[in-house]
Design a protein around this motif. Structure first.
Motif, PDB file in Angstrom:
ATOM      1  N   VAL A 155      -2.446  -4.398  -6.075  1.00 18.40           N
ATOM      2  CA  VAL A 155      -3.280  -5.562  -5.793  1.00 18.40           C
ATOM      3  C   VAL A 155      -2.523  -6.542  -4.899  1.00 18.40           C
ATOM      4  O   VAL A 155      -3.069  -7.055  -3.922  1.00 18.40           O
ATOM      5  N   THR A 156      -1.256  -6.800  -5.205  1.00 19.49           N
ATOM      6  CA  THR A 156      -0.452  -7.702  -4.374  1.00 19.49           C
ATOM      7  C   THR A 156      -0.290  -7.142  -2.969  1.00 19.49           C
ATOM      8  O   THR A 156      -0.374  -7.878  -1.987  1.00 19.49           O
ATOM      9  N   LEU A 157      -0.072  -5.836  -2.839  1.00 21.06           N
ATOM     10  CA  LEU A 157       0.174  -5.228  -1.526  1.00 21.06           C
ATOM     11  C   LEU A 157      -1.109  -4.927  -0.745  1.00 21.06           C
ATOM     12  O   LEU A 157      -1.031  -4.580   0.431  1.00 21.06           O
ATOM     13  N   ALA A 158      -2.268  -5.071  -1.364  1.00 21.84           N
ATOM     14  CA  ALA A 158      -3.545  -4.724  -0.714  1.00 21.84           C
ATOM     15  C   ALA A 158      -3.759  -5.383   0.651  1.00 21.84           C
ATOM     16  O   ALA A 158      -4.290  -4.742   1.555  1.00 21.84           O
ATOM     17  N   PRO A 159      -3.358  -6.644   0.882  1.00 17.71           N
ATOM     18  CA  PRO A 159      -3.576  -7.232   2.210  1.00 17.71           C
ATOM     19  C   PRO A 159      -2.800  -6.545   3.340  1.00 17.71           C
ATOM     20  O   PRO A 159      -3.056  -6.812   4.512  1.00 17.71           O
ATOM     21  N   LEU A 160      -1.874  -5.676   3.018  1.00 22.81           N
ATOM     22  CA  LEU A 160      -1.095  -4.991   4.051  1.00 22.81           C
ATOM     23  C   LEU A 160      -1.786  -3.732   4.568  1.00 22.81           C
ATOM     24  O   LEU A 160      -1.149  -2.891   5.194  1.00 22.81           O
ATOM     25  N   GLN A 161      -3.069  -3.605   4.331  1.00 17.56           N
ATOM     26  CA  GLN A 161      -3.788  -2.407   4.762  1.00 17.56           C
ATOM     27  C   GLN A 161      -4.274  -2.516   6.198  1.00 17.56           C
ATOM     28  O   GLN A 161      -4.649  -3.582   6.668  1.00 17.56           O
ATOM     29  N   ARG A 162      -4.249  -1.352   6.841  1.00 19.58           N
ATOM     30  CA  ARG A 162      -4.864  -1.168   8.160  1.00 19.58           C
ATOM     31  C   ARG A 162      -5.711   0.082   8.039  1.00 19.58           C
ATOM     32  O   ARG A 162      -5.185   1.141   7.694  1.00 19.58           O
ATOM     33  N   GLY A 163      -6.977  -0.031   8.290  1.00 20.55           N
ATOM     34  CA  GLY A 163      -7.844   1.129   8.186  1.00 20.55           C
ATOM     35  C   GLY A 163      -7.870   1.718   6.794  1.00 20.55           C
ATOM     36  O   GLY A 163      -8.061   2.912   6.611  1.00 20.55           O
ATOM     37  N   GLY A 164      -7.654   0.868   5.783  1.00 17.90           N
ATOM     38  CA  GLY A 164      -7.706   1.324   4.401  1.00 17.90           C
ATOM     39  C   GLY A 164      -6.412   1.894   3.852  1.00 17.90           C
ATOM     40  O   GLY A 164      -6.324   2.202   2.679  1.00 17.90           O
ATOM     41  N   ALA A 165      -5.372   2.034   4.660  1.00 16.77           N
ATOM     42  CA  ALA A 165      -4.086   2.556   4.186  1.00 16.77           C
ATOM     43  C   ALA A 165      -3.047   1.437   4.249  1.00 16.77           C
ATOM     44  O   ALA A 165      -3.013   0.660   5.206  1.00 16.77           O
ATOM     45  N   THR A 166      -2.206   1.364   3.229  1.00 16.80           N
ATOM     46  CA  THR A 166      -1.183   0.323   3.197  1.00 16.80           C
ATOM     47  C   THR A 166      -0.131   0.612   4.255  1.00 16.80           C
ATOM     48  O   THR A 166       0.512   1.657   4.239  1.00 16.80           O
ATOM     49  N   ALA A 167       0.037  -0.316   5.173  1.00 16.68           N
ATOM     50  CA  ALA A 167       0.967  -0.154   6.298  1.00 16.68           C
ATOM     51  C   ALA A 167       2.393   0.028   5.807  1.00 16.68           C
ATOM     52  O   ALA A 167       2.895  -0.767   5.029  1.00 16.68           O
ATOM     53  N   GLY A 168       3.032   1.095   6.252  1.00 15.89           N
ATOM     54  CA  GLY A 168       4.437   1.330   5.966  1.00 15.89           C
ATOM     55  C   GLY A 168       4.749   1.892   4.596  1.00 15.89           C
ATOM     56  O   GLY A 168       5.907   2.148   4.293  1.00 15.89           O
ATOM     57  N   LEU A 169       3.759   2.070   3.752  1.00 18.57           N
ATOM     58  CA  LEU A 169       4.016   2.569   2.403  1.00 18.57           C
ATOM     59  C   LEU A 169       4.299   4.061   2.460  1.00 18.57           C
ATOM     60  O   LEU A 169       3.436   4.862   2.808  1.00 18.57           O
ATOM     61  N   GLN A 170       5.540   4.419   2.176  1.00 16.34           N
ATOM     62  CA  GLN A 170       5.952   5.822   2.155  1.00 16.34           C
ATOM     63  C   GLN A 170       6.731   6.072   0.884  1.00 16.34           C
ATOM     64  O   GLN A 170       7.650   5.310   0.554  1.00 16.34           O
ATOM     65  N   GLN A 171       6.386   7.104   0.175  1.00 10.32           N
ATOM     66  CA  GLN A 171       7.051   7.484  -1.070  1.00 10.32           C
ATOM     67  C   GLN A 171       7.139   6.311  -2.042  1.00 10.32           C
ATOM     68  O   GLN A 171       8.152   6.094  -2.688  1.00 10.32           O
TER      69      GLN A 171
END
Length: 157
Positions: A83-99
């Motif tokens: 929920v906290t990280l949700a604003p970091l989405q682009r096109g529905g995917a969280t930007a930079g979120l890997q593993q």
């Protein structure tokens, strides 16, 4: 949490308030409440914040982090909920979120894009988050990671 578990900093950023909770094994959690959030750092403008707004916001966030830094042990891990990280989405995917984490280097790139957009750079115009709150959130994350000596924000499990 057991003795082998590193300290965790749980970050919860809302529109007008931020809470940071330090969980260290075998001690009571410590909590800080900041009167800042993704809607309080600058006025909502169609083109995003100006360079001056960004610099002022950095100072506001740094002032809050100053009181926390001495309490954070080496090896601590910053965690945030989906929920906290949700604003970091682009096109529905969280930007930079890997593993399950977003590295400091990725957060730094996002802040550089924010700065470029604030200066009117045409190449940065397409690098916007789906939600305008992403700009303020990425700035808060960058300042937390940088000033607390952490290398990533991890998705809370």
């Amino acid at each position: 949490m057991n003795a082998a578990t590193p300290a965790r900093l749980r970050l919860a950023v809302g529109a007008s308030a931020t809470t940071l909770t330090l969980d260290i094994p075998a001690t009571a959690p410590r909590q800080w409440h900041w009167p800042l959030g993704h809607a309080t750092l600058w006025a909502a403008l169609p083109g995003g914040p100006s360079p001056v707004m960004i610099e002022n916001a950095i100072q506001v966030v740094e002032d809050q982090i100053e009181a926390v830094a001495r309490h954070v042990p080496a090896g601590a891990r910053l965690v945030a909920s989906a929920v906290t990280l949700a604003p970091l989405q682009r096109g529905g995917a969280t930007a930079g979120l890997q593993q399950g984490a977003i590295a400091l280097a990725q957060i730094e790139r996002e802040v550089q894009s924010l700065a470029a957009r604030s200066m009117g750079a045409p190449s940065a115009r397409t690098l916007v988050f789906d939600h305008p709150a992403g700009d303020a959130l990425v700035l808060i994350l960058r300042e937390c990671l940088h000033h607390l000596g952490l290398d990533a924000v991890h998705l809370q499990d």
